[in-house]
Enzyme design. Structure first.
Site, PDB file in Angstrom:
ATOM      1  N   GLU A 237       0.880  -1.185   0.000  1.00 13.74           N
ATOM      2  CA  GLU A 237       0.000   0.000   0.000  1.00 13.74           C
ATOM      3  C   GLU A 237       0.910   1.226   0.000  1.00 13.74           C
ATOM      4  O   GLU A 237       1.541   1.522   1.025  1.00 13.74           O
ATOM      5  CB  GLU A 237      -0.892  -0.004   1.242  1.00 13.74           C
ATOM      6  CG  GLU A 237      -1.904  -1.141   1.301  1.00 13.74           C
ATOM      7  CD  GLU A 237      -3.028  -0.997   0.315  1.00 13.74           C
ATOM      8  OE1 GLU A 237      -3.160   0.070  -0.316  1.00 13.74           O
ATOM      9  OE2 GLU A 237      -3.792  -1.962   0.150  1.00 13.74           O
ATOM     10  N   CYS A 271      -2.104   9.442   2.384  1.00 14.23           N
ATOM     11  CA  CYS A 271      -1.783   8.827   1.092  1.00 14.23           C
ATOM     12  C   CYS A 271      -2.832   9.178   0.040  1.00 14.23           C
ATOM     13  O   CYS A 271      -2.544   9.268  -1.134  1.00 14.23           O
ATOM     14  CB  CYS A 271      -1.657   7.322   1.243  1.00 14.23           C
ATOM     15  SG  CYS A 271      -3.123   6.562   1.944  1.00 14.23           S
TER      16      CYS A 271
HETATM   17  P1  NAD Z   1       8.481   4.585   4.760  1.00 16.40           P
HETATM   18  O1  NAD Z   1       8.446   3.740   3.547  1.00 16.40           O
HETATM   19  O2  NAD Z   1       9.652   5.450   4.974  1.00 16.40           O
HETATM   20  O3  NAD Z   1       8.368   3.695   6.084  1.00 16.40           O
HETATM   21  C1  NAD Z   1       7.270   2.824   6.307  1.00 16.40           C
HETATM   22  C2  NAD Z   1       7.705   1.711   7.239  1.00 16.40           C
HETATM   23  O4  NAD Z   1       8.689   0.914   6.588  1.00 16.40           O
HETATM   24  C3  NAD Z   1       8.347   2.199   8.545  1.00 16.40           C
HETATM   25  O5  NAD Z   1       7.884   1.378   9.591  1.00 16.40           O
HETATM   26  C4  NAD Z   1       9.830   1.990   8.297  1.00 16.40           C
HETATM   27  O6  NAD Z   1      10.594   1.777   9.453  1.00 16.40           O
HETATM   28  C5  NAD Z   1       9.817   0.733   7.448  1.00 16.40           C
HETATM   29  N1  NAD Z   1      10.996   0.546   6.576  1.00 16.40           N
HETATM   30  C6  NAD Z   1      11.764   1.498   6.007  1.00 16.40           C
HETATM   31  N2  NAD Z   1      12.718   0.920   5.224  1.00 16.40           N
HETATM   32  C7  NAD Z   1      12.514  -0.416   5.308  1.00 16.40           C
HETATM   33  C8  NAD Z   1      13.144  -1.556   4.704  1.00 16.40           C
HETATM   34  N3  NAD Z   1      14.164  -1.423   3.870  1.00 16.40           N
HETATM   35  N4  NAD Z   1      12.653  -2.788   4.974  1.00 16.40           N
HETATM   36  C9  NAD Z   1      11.585  -2.940   5.798  1.00 16.40           C
HETATM   37  N5  NAD Z   1      10.966  -1.911   6.411  1.00 16.40           N
HETATM   38  C10 NAD Z   1      11.412  -0.658   6.162  1.00 16.40           C
HETATM   39  O7  NAD Z   1       7.130   5.410   4.713  1.00 16.40           O
HETATM   40  P2  NAD Z   1       6.646   6.524   5.741  1.00 16.40           P
HETATM   41  O8  NAD Z   1       7.448   7.744   5.500  1.00 16.40           O
HETATM   42  O9  NAD Z   1       6.569   5.941   7.112  1.00 16.40           O
HETATM   43  O10 NAD Z   1       5.129   6.743   5.270  1.00 16.40           O
HETATM   44  C11 NAD Z   1       4.769   7.671   4.301  1.00 16.40           C
HETATM   45  C12 NAD Z   1       4.445   6.990   2.998  1.00 16.40           C
HETATM   46  O11 NAD Z   1       3.449   5.996   3.199  1.00 16.40           O
HETATM   47  C13 NAD Z   1       3.861   7.935   1.977  1.00 16.40           C
HETATM   48  O12 NAD Z   1       4.436   7.677   0.720  1.00 16.40           O
HETATM   49  C14 NAD Z   1       2.391   7.570   1.957  1.00 16.40           C
HETATM   50  O13 NAD Z   1       1.725   7.865   0.760  1.00 16.40           O
HETATM   51  C15 NAD Z   1       2.445   6.109   2.207  1.00 16.40           C
HETATM   52  N6  NAD Z   1       1.167   5.636   2.715  1.00 16.40           N
HETATM   53  C16 NAD Z   1       0.408   4.800   1.957  1.00 16.40           C
HETATM   54  C17 NAD Z   1      -0.826   4.382   2.418  1.00 16.40           C
HETATM   55  C18 NAD Z   1      -1.705   3.455   1.607  1.00 16.40           C
HETATM   56  O14 NAD Z   1      -2.555   2.819   2.205  1.00 16.40           O
HETATM   57  N7  NAD Z   1      -1.562   3.351   0.307  1.00 16.40           N
HETATM   58  C19 NAD Z   1      -1.291   4.816   3.643  1.00 16.40           C
HETATM   59  C20 NAD Z   1      -0.489   5.669   4.377  1.00 16.40           C
HETATM   60  C21 NAD Z   1       0.750   6.064   3.917  1.00 16.40           C
END
Ligand code: NAD
Length: 520
Positions: A237, A271
């Site tokens: 997502e 998002c």
């Molecule tokens: P992010 O990708 O930086 O982090 C998300 C999660 O992934 C965190 O818990 C982080 O610690 C973990 N993570 C980071 N690198 C990783 C790796 N290499 N392996 C495994 N886990 C890892 O995202 P964010 O900044 O926390 O969230 C914002 C983003 O999320 C925006 O792009 C937003 O659009 C998206 N988002 C999407 C939805 C949806 O349902 N489509 C909902 C909310 C947010």
């Protein structure tokens, strides 16, 4: 994001005050987490669906009791105003529990399905078998629901879960963990790993049976790569750049109010937030004037009277500033709000709501996910043009169409390549658990919510049952003498007017050959 060190302190992004001390989960404990998860799977997966749902009810009632406390934790940890924590994070989570309590039995029970006449005498079923250990990795913008809803769906389907909430909002992660403990979920059915991206990456390397990821496109692709190497199924997502289309016959007052909320709720860190609005030229100026007027009357702060809180993640402020500077350098006009240099520096992270005009698709603000309180407004002249502009994005999460002409709205909606479309509304599909949720293109892979939300965490096992009384089947050996009978049987069966008398004759002949003993 920096990897979490041993001394882990949490600070409020709205006030800068320290709000907690935490203990990160050591990387060395990961194998043990998986061992415990696999052990508890043995008992949790064998409970009946109703037995599992007992715990869901306990959790729901606990959350109802603690609603205000949970809202307080979310608001402090994210900087969002408390009403947004309540309405858009807590309510959808409790509603998801209620939905699961109501629908899990029907969705996950073994289903009898049809069996074609050619396979006469057999019965067919689909069984929903839990996958095992599900890894849920979640982001910081709606830290409660985006962690809990996938966790709950996976648990309902009989899986055990390891969850890694976002390190940006760690107190909400701890709050969720405490809720599951207090609600009495059996030990190790749901375990939490608290820490940053290194911990997340290490968790994906331990071969979970499913990865449910919500977050950025960049991380989603990294997780997809790891998962592909081990053939681990995933749901991703990801981000969005959602368009809003306002036609000349729309209720303009409603459209402006919708644009304000769709773009600025949670400081635009949604998002599915409205990241670009296209307005039909005859009403463009009126729309822009009303939007500016209403934006100026919004209140920013941390009190219950306030409309917009702070940004949650300090690094996101730099991304928003970068997009804005690029747009202003290329000729965009700041209709409302302040330039980045006037935002102020320090321990708090407020960005005033910003309206931009004179923007075009050469600017980052129209192509990349801004994830901040910025709304670019663009005029358009024809339906064809606006559909092309709306679809001219790498993302495809959500979109909206505003008009009082139902037919036109539906016609445009069906041309938009997005996972959801709202008509005369914004964001709201995510709050209806009867609808699927997910994106097209770079916005992700897979859908959840609704029945599908539970079923993705199951192997759909096909079962066919024969009474076992017959000694053989017509398609089994020997083949000798059967070809022409099968040919005639199939040609007749699949024709426009099957002759059932001939069909019966061929079928009986095949049975006879199957039963006959070979002479040579
Ligand atoms: P992010 O990708 O930086 O982090 C998300 C999660 O992934 C965190 O818990 C982080 O610690 C973990 N993570 C980071 N690198 C990783 C790796 N290499 N392996 C495994 N886990 C890892 O995202 P964010 O900044 O926390 O969230 C914002 C983003 O999320 C925006 O792009 C937003 O659009 C998206 N988002 C999407 C939805 C949806 O349902 N489509 C909902 C909310 C947010």
């Amino acid at each position: 994001m920096e990897e979490i060190q041993e001394k882990w302190e949490a600070f409020s992004p709205a006030t800068g005050e320290k709000i907690g001390d935490l203990e990160p989960t050591p990387l060395s404990s990961i194998p043990h987490l998986y061992t415990k998860s696999r052990q508890s799977f043995q008992s949790w997966s064998k409970l009946s669906i109703s037995e599992r749902l007992y715990h869901f009810r306990q959790l729901r009632l606990l959350m109802v009791k603690r609603m205000d406390e949970i809202a307080e934790v979310i608001s402090k940890d994210t900087g969002k105003v408390k009403i947004e924590a309540l309405v858009a994070d807590i309510m959808p989570t409790i509603d998801a529990i209620k939905h699961i309590e109501k629908h899990a039995n029907k969705a996950l029970s073994t289903k009898k399905v049809g069996t074609p006449l050619l396979l006469i005498g057999k019965k067919s079923f689909i069984e929903f078998m839990p996958r095992g250990t599900v890894l849920v990795i979640s982001p910081w913008n709606y830290p409660l629901q985006l962690a809990m809803v996938p966790i709950l769906n996976a648990l309902a389907a009989g899986n055990t879960v390891i969850a890694k909430p976002s390190e940006v909002t760690p107190l909400v992660g701890v709050c969720i963990e405490n809720l599951f403990v207090e609600a009495g979920f059996p030990k190790d059915t749901i375990q939490f790993a608290h820490g940053g991206k290194e911990l997340g990456a290490a968790l994906t390397e331990q071969k979970p049976d499913y990865i449910f990821f919500t977050g950025s496109v960049r991380t989603g692709k990294m997780i997809g790569e790891v998962a592909a190497k081990q053939l681990i199924p995933t749901t991703l997502e990801l981000g969005g750049k959602d368009p809003m289309i306002v036609l000349r016959d729309a209720n303009l007052e409603r459209a402006v109010n919708g644009a304000l909320w769709g773009a600025f709720t949670n400081s635009g860190q949604v998002c599915m937030s409205v990241e670009r609005v296209y307005v039909e030229r005859p009403v463009y100026q009126e729309f822009l004037a009303l939007l500016k007027e209403k934006t100026r009357s919004m209140r920013q702060g941390t009190e219950l009277k306030d409309d917009i809180g702070s940004m949650t993640f300090p690094a996101q402020v730099d991304i928003v500033a970068g997009h804005l500077e690029d747009a202003l350098n290329k000729g965009a006009i700041l209709e409302s709000g302040k330039e980045p240099k006037e935002w102020g520096t320090g321990e708090t992270h407020f960005i005033p709501p910003i309206i931009l005009s004179n923007v075009d698709h050469s600017m980052r603000i129209m192509n990349e996910e801004t994830f901040g309180p910025v709304l670019p407004v663009v005029p358009f002249d024809s339906e064809e043009e606006v559909v092309a502009l709306a679809n001219g994005s790498e993302y495809g999460l959500n979109s909206s169409v505003w008009t009082i002409d139902k037919e036109k709205a539906r016609r445009i909606a069906s041309q938009l390549v997005t996972g959801a479309v709202t008509i005369n509304d914004v964001l709201v599909t995510v709050a209806n658990h009867h609808l699927p949720f997910g994106g097209t293109k770079q916005s992700g892979i897979g859908r959840y919510h609704g029945e599908q939300g539970m079923k993705i965490f199951c192997h759909e096992k096909a079962i066919m049952e024969d009474s076992g009384r017959k000694n053989t089947e017509i398609q089994w050996y020997p083949y000798e003498g059967k070809y022409t009978s099968f040919l005639s049987l199939f040609q007749n069966y699949f024709s426009s007017k099957p002759n059932w008398f001939e069909f019966g004759k061929d079928y009986l002949k095949l049975i006879k050959i199957s039963k006959a003993k070979r002479k040579d």
